[in-house]
Motif scaffolding. Structure first.
Motif, PDB file in Angstrom:
ATOM      1  N   LEU A  63       6.413 -27.092 -27.015  1.00 56.78           N
ATOM      2  CA  LEU A  63       7.377 -26.550 -27.668  1.00 56.78           C
ATOM      3  C   LEU A  63       7.936 -25.529 -26.549  1.00 56.78           C
ATOM      4  O   LEU A  63       9.229 -24.788 -26.773  1.00 56.78           O
ATOM      5  CB  LEU A  63       6.920 -25.708 -29.014  1.00 56.78           C
ATOM      6  CG  LEU A  63       6.975 -26.749 -30.003  1.00 56.78           C
ATOM      7  CD1 LEU A  63       6.319 -26.418 -31.132  1.00 56.78           C
ATOM      8  CD2 LEU A  63       8.104 -27.495 -30.522  1.00 56.78           C
ATOM      9  N   SER A  64       7.453 -25.060 -25.530  1.00 55.70           N
ATOM     10  CA  SER A  64       7.785 -24.117 -24.325  1.00 55.70           C
ATOM     11  C   SER A  64       8.634 -24.815 -23.439  1.00 55.70           C
ATOM     12  O   SER A  64       9.268 -23.948 -22.620  1.00 55.70           O
ATOM     13  CB  SER A  64       6.581 -23.330 -23.704  1.00 55.70           C
ATOM     14  OG  SER A  64       5.600 -22.616 -24.630  1.00 55.70           O
ATOM     15  N   MET A  65       8.919 -26.226 -23.760  1.00 56.28           N
ATOM     16  CA  MET A  65       9.853 -26.664 -22.848  1.00 56.28           C
ATOM     17  C   MET A  65      11.332 -26.118 -22.876  1.00 56.28           C
ATOM     18  O   MET A  65      11.572 -25.826 -23.836  1.00 56.28           O
ATOM     19  CB  MET A  65       9.990 -28.207 -23.141  1.00 56.28           C
ATOM     20  CG  MET A  65      10.695 -29.043 -22.219  1.00 56.28           C
ATOM     21  SD  MET A  65      10.643 -30.906 -22.926  1.00 56.28           S
ATOM     22  CE  MET A  65      11.553 -31.797 -21.521  1.00 56.28           C
ATOM     23  N   THR A  66      11.880 -26.144 -21.823  1.00 55.37           N
ATOM     24  CA  THR A  66      13.439 -25.643 -21.724  1.00 55.37           C
ATOM     25  C   THR A  66      14.195 -26.199 -22.675  1.00 55.37           C
ATOM     26  O   THR A  66      13.985 -27.265 -23.062  1.00 55.37           O
ATOM     27  CB  THR A  66      13.908 -25.938 -20.343  1.00 55.37           C
ATOM     28  OG1 THR A  66      14.947 -24.957 -20.329  1.00 55.37           O
ATOM     29  CG2 THR A  66      13.936 -27.064 -19.704  1.00 55.37           C
ATOM     30  N   GLY A  67      15.165 -25.433 -23.166  1.00 50.81           N
ATOM     31  CA  GLY A  67      16.433 -25.831 -23.967  1.00 50.81           C
ATOM     32  C   GLY A  67      17.457 -26.343 -23.162  1.00 50.81           C
ATOM     33  O   GLY A  67      18.724 -26.648 -23.598  1.00 50.81           O
ATOM     34  N   LYS A  68      17.319 -26.365 -21.967  1.00 45.53           N
ATOM     35  CA  LYS A  68      18.375 -26.949 -20.981  1.00 45.53           C
ATOM     36  C   LYS A  68      17.793 -28.077 -19.947  1.00 45.53           C
ATOM     37  O   LYS A  68      17.556 -27.878 -18.836  1.00 45.53           O
ATOM     38  CB  LYS A  68      18.922 -25.803 -19.850  1.00 45.53           C
ATOM     39  CG  LYS A  68      19.335 -24.504 -20.571  1.00 45.53           C
ATOM     40  CD  LYS A  68      20.547 -25.080 -21.667  1.00 45.53           C
ATOM     41  CE  LYS A  68      21.138 -23.538 -22.176  1.00 45.53           C
ATOM     42  NZ  LYS A  68      22.406 -24.047 -22.976  1.00 45.53           N
ATOM     43  N   PRO A  69      17.538 -29.172 -20.553  1.00 47.15           N
ATOM     44  CA  PRO A  69      16.895 -30.213 -19.856  1.00 47.15           C
ATOM     45  C   PRO A  69      17.509 -30.981 -18.616  1.00 47.15           C
ATOM     46  O   PRO A  69      16.898 -31.723 -17.722  1.00 47.15           O
ATOM     47  CB  PRO A  69      16.597 -31.349 -20.946  1.00 47.15           C
ATOM     48  CG  PRO A  69      17.468 -31.167 -21.849  1.00 47.15           C
ATOM     49  CD  PRO A  69      17.808 -29.626 -21.928  1.00 47.15           C
ATOM     50  N   GLN A  70      18.922 -30.591 -18.609  1.00 45.82           N
ATOM     51  CA  GLN A  70      19.710 -30.969 -17.340  1.00 45.82           C
ATOM     52  C   GLN A  70      18.869 -30.548 -16.153  1.00 45.82           C
ATOM     53  O   GLN A  70      19.157 -31.147 -15.248  1.00 45.82           O
ATOM     54  CB  GLN A  70      20.959 -30.653 -17.673  1.00 45.82           C
ATOM     55  CG  GLN A  70      21.530 -29.340 -17.618  1.00 45.82           C
ATOM     56  CD  GLN A  70      21.453 -28.720 -19.066  1.00 45.82           C
ATOM     57  OE1 GLN A  70      20.778 -29.261 -19.993  1.00 45.82           O
ATOM     58  NE2 GLN A  70      22.414 -28.210 -19.312  1.00 45.82           N
ATOM     59  N   THR A  71      18.253 -29.462 -16.153  1.00 44.10           N
ATOM     60  CA  THR A  71      17.773 -28.909 -15.080  1.00 44.10           C
ATOM     61  C   THR A  71      16.429 -29.610 -14.488  1.00 44.10           C
ATOM     62  O   THR A  71      16.048 -29.431 -13.644  1.00 44.10           O
ATOM     63  CB  THR A  71      17.169 -27.531 -15.354  1.00 44.10           C
ATOM     64  OG1 THR A  71      16.298 -27.414 -16.410  1.00 44.10           O
ATOM     65  CG2 THR A  71      18.417 -26.530 -15.490  1.00 44.10           C
ATOM     66  N   LEU A  72      15.876 -30.507 -15.433  1.00 46.39           N
ATOM     67  CA  LEU A  72      14.685 -31.312 -15.187  1.00 46.39           C
ATOM     68  C   LEU A  72      15.139 -32.705 -14.613  1.00 46.39           C
ATOM     69  O   LEU A  72      14.202 -33.574 -14.465  1.00 46.39           O
ATOM     70  CB  LEU A  72      13.977 -31.324 -16.416  1.00 46.39           C
ATOM     71  CG  LEU A  72      13.490 -30.046 -17.027  1.00 46.39           C
ATOM     72  CD1 LEU A  72      12.698 -30.500 -18.266  1.00 46.39           C
ATOM     73  CD2 LEU A  72      12.384 -29.367 -15.842  1.00 46.39           C
ATOM     74  N   LEU A  73      16.360 -32.873 -14.621  1.00 52.63           N
ATOM     75  CA  LEU A  73      17.020 -34.253 -14.070  1.00 52.63           C
ATOM     76  C   LEU A  73      16.856 -34.181 -12.141  1.00 52.63           C
ATOM     77  O   LEU A  73      17.460 -33.167 -11.835  1.00 52.63           O
ATOM     78  CB  LEU A  73      18.471 -34.613 -14.391  1.00 52.63           C
ATOM     79  CG  LEU A  73      18.550 -34.782 -15.979  1.00 52.63           C
ATOM     80  CD1 LEU A  73      19.801 -35.093 -16.581  1.00 52.63           C
ATOM     81  CD2 LEU A  73      17.604 -35.927 -16.339  1.00 52.63           C
TER      82      LEU A  73
END
Length: 550
Positions: free
Chosen positions: A160-170
């Motif tokens: 649940l601590s995962m970022t809310g901006k997952p485009q940064t993980l692509l």
């Protein structure tokens, strides 16, 4: 399922179609006034794989269940259909935009584009176009990790601590390249039209969503900023505590655990926090999640000692029954939290599914290994054209067949169609026994200009499949015996999904048997919130109507 791609050295001519899609201003030619709507919040729930018949069966069996109360608390559209192809990406994109694949440019989660350049291209002036557009876990920085490579400690419990901006993980090195800018094309840039999240955000409303891949960045829309809080734990990552090498879809209990993380994220948002419960931001105007556990219960032959799929035509088997109970309990938790926060009177819940699953009659199952079919097609083409590349540049075959060809001429597309319709062979049935098939398992094939016409685009469009095959009822393209159902095709089992609009702004105990489509969810969400449905480009282009809720 077989997915193949080759990088073309030089065969595809630029069609003139835009590679990414020119996106007009989100509110072009549409009033931007925000009137007062019947709802302040819309909670959208997609139970992937769920059929209308499954929902009706469960409500009949459990008339006092959370699902029964949801259905009874609003309008139950009993003849709703999702997109063709019936895949997660075009299905979800339709719900968020109001448009089908020809308008949105999204045909599947893994497709091909004849105008974009291969990932990693730096010399865009001389590079040859044609590239796979992969919107799956393959884009993650680390697809083996549920956080997609963010590097959180204590996973999966800390997810649940995962970022809310997952485009940064692509990983940008895995993205196709736009020949006009020579820059990577992110999923949100690939979408050709705007989304409900963008319209709401531009009106000053908060938005959130939870889904299964970081590539669901596509729902941000072309602006890239439509969703303020996008939670996307990777479903195809390694699932610790379950059989080694398995992801969260290979064991149904694992899928339920995975879905539980997204439910907790939405519970936090109902309480007015962001998905991680770290910041108080207010309950979003548009938010929700997808469930994957029904889908895996339909696909897996067995899990947890229970038989998957259907025990008889339209009758859920033991694993699916267990999972319907799970989804019912989770929806009950969400509705209970809305009551606890005194949000019931201001929240509308929309329940649907990105896609169904086929077949629901186990006796109809015919598993076909499509690998030899495509190998044979390529070999036959090369025999007639010595030195030519494989004819199939990319394929996606689940329970339908989508092919993109290295030669897009009428002669080539006709050759592919004729070859496939001439192939007979032997697959296997629900018990693994031999089962004959004809015409590659297909009943109808649209090729070349006919495929473009089927999807409502001009011939030569850079994104449209060169061949779209509709399989016989019960056909699933897979090697071995690992699946008893799939989606992606055009059968009623693929398309007939539930659509319930319940809560604020809706009458109770209404059943509407008129045909509707899940793409109507998008303008309906905006209408409920007092926003203009005509702000959606796809709604204007396809004349998508608001659902008759009131």
């Amino acid at each position: 399922m077989n997915r193949r791609s080759i990088r073309l050295a030089a065969v595809i001519a630029t069609t003139g179609a835009l590679a990414v899609g020119t996106v007009a201003p989100a509110l072009a030619s549409a009033p931007d006034a925000h009137r007062r709507g019947p709802a302040k919040h819309v909670l959208l729930i997609s139970v992937d794989g769920l059929h209308q018949s499954d929902l009706s069966w469960y409500v009949a069996q459990h008339p006092h269940s959370a699902l029964a109360k949801l259905v009874g608390g609003g309008v139950d559209y009993t003849d709703a259909q999702t997109t063709i192809p019936s895949d997660s990406f075009p299905g979800m994109v339709a719900q968020a935009t109001g448009g089908g694949p020809g308008t949105t440019g999204v045909y599947y989660d893994d497709t091909y584009n004849a105008a974009l350049l291969p990932a990693g291209t730096t010399d865009c002036a001389t590079a040859k176009p044609g590239v796979e557009v992969d919107l799956t876990e393959d884009l993650d920085r680390n697809k083996a990790s549920i956080d997609a490579g963010q590097g959180l400690a204590g996973l999966p419990g800390s997810i649940l601590s995962m970022t809310g901006k997952p485009q940064t993980l692509l990983d940008p090195t895995k993205l196709p390249v736009d020949p006009a800018t020579c820059k990577p094309v992110y999923p949100h840039s690939y979408l050709q039209v705007n989304t409900v999240f963008e319209v709401a955000s531009q009106a000053g409303l908060r938005t959130a969503w939870s889904d299964k891949h970081a590539a669901y960045d596509i729902l941000n829309g072309p602006s890239g900023t439509g969703i303020q809080d996008l939670f996307t734990p990777e479903i195809n990552s390694d699932a610790p505590g379950y059989p080694a090498g398995g992801d969260w879809t290979t064991d149904n209990q694992a899928t339920e655990q995975y879905d539980g993380y997204k439910v907790q994220a939405v519970l936090n948002e109902i309480d007015g926090y962001d998905h991680s419960r770290s910041t108080k931001v207010g309950t979003p105007a548009i938010f929700g999640l997808n469930f994957q556990s029904v889908s895996t219960a339909q696909k897996l032959p067995t899990s947890e000692g229970l038989t998957g799929g259907y025990s008889a035509p339209g009758t859920p088997g033991p694993l699916l029954v267990k999972n319907l109970d799970f989804v019912n309990a989770q929806i009950g938790a969400l509705t209970a939290e809305l009551r606890k926060q005194h949000l019931t009177g201001s929240t509308t819940i929309v329940l649907s599914a990105k896609h169904g699953q086929s077949p629901t009659d186990p006796s109809q199952l015919t598993r076909i290994d499509d690998g030899p079919l495509l190998d044979g097609l390529n070999a036959a083409w090369r025999k007639l054209h010595p030195g030519a590349a494989d004819l199939v540049a990319h394929s996606v075959d689940d329970d339908g067949m989508l092919l993109w060809l290295s030669d897009r001429s009428a002669a080539a597309t006709t050759f592919a169609k004729d070859y496939l319709l001439a192939q007979n062979g032997t697959g296997n049935d629900i018990k693994g026994a031999p089962k004959a098939f004809t015409a590659s398992g297909l009943t109808k094939v649209y090729a070349g200009a006919d495929a473009a016409k089927y999807f409502g685009v001009r011939p030569g469009d850079a994104r449209v499949p060169d061949l779209f095959g509709i399989s016989a009822q019960g056909v699933v393209y897979t090697g071995g015996h690992g699946k008893v159902a799939e989606h992606g095709g055009a059968h009623p089992d693929d398309l007939d999904v539930p659509l319930v609009v319940s809560g604020a702004g809706t009458p109770k105990h209404v059943k509407d048997a008129a045909p509707v489509q899940t793409k109507q969810i998008a303008p309906t969400i905006l209408n409920l919130l007092g926003l203009n449905p005509q702000a959606l480009q796809a709604v204007r282009e396809e004349h998508t109507p608001v659902l008759p809720v009131r």
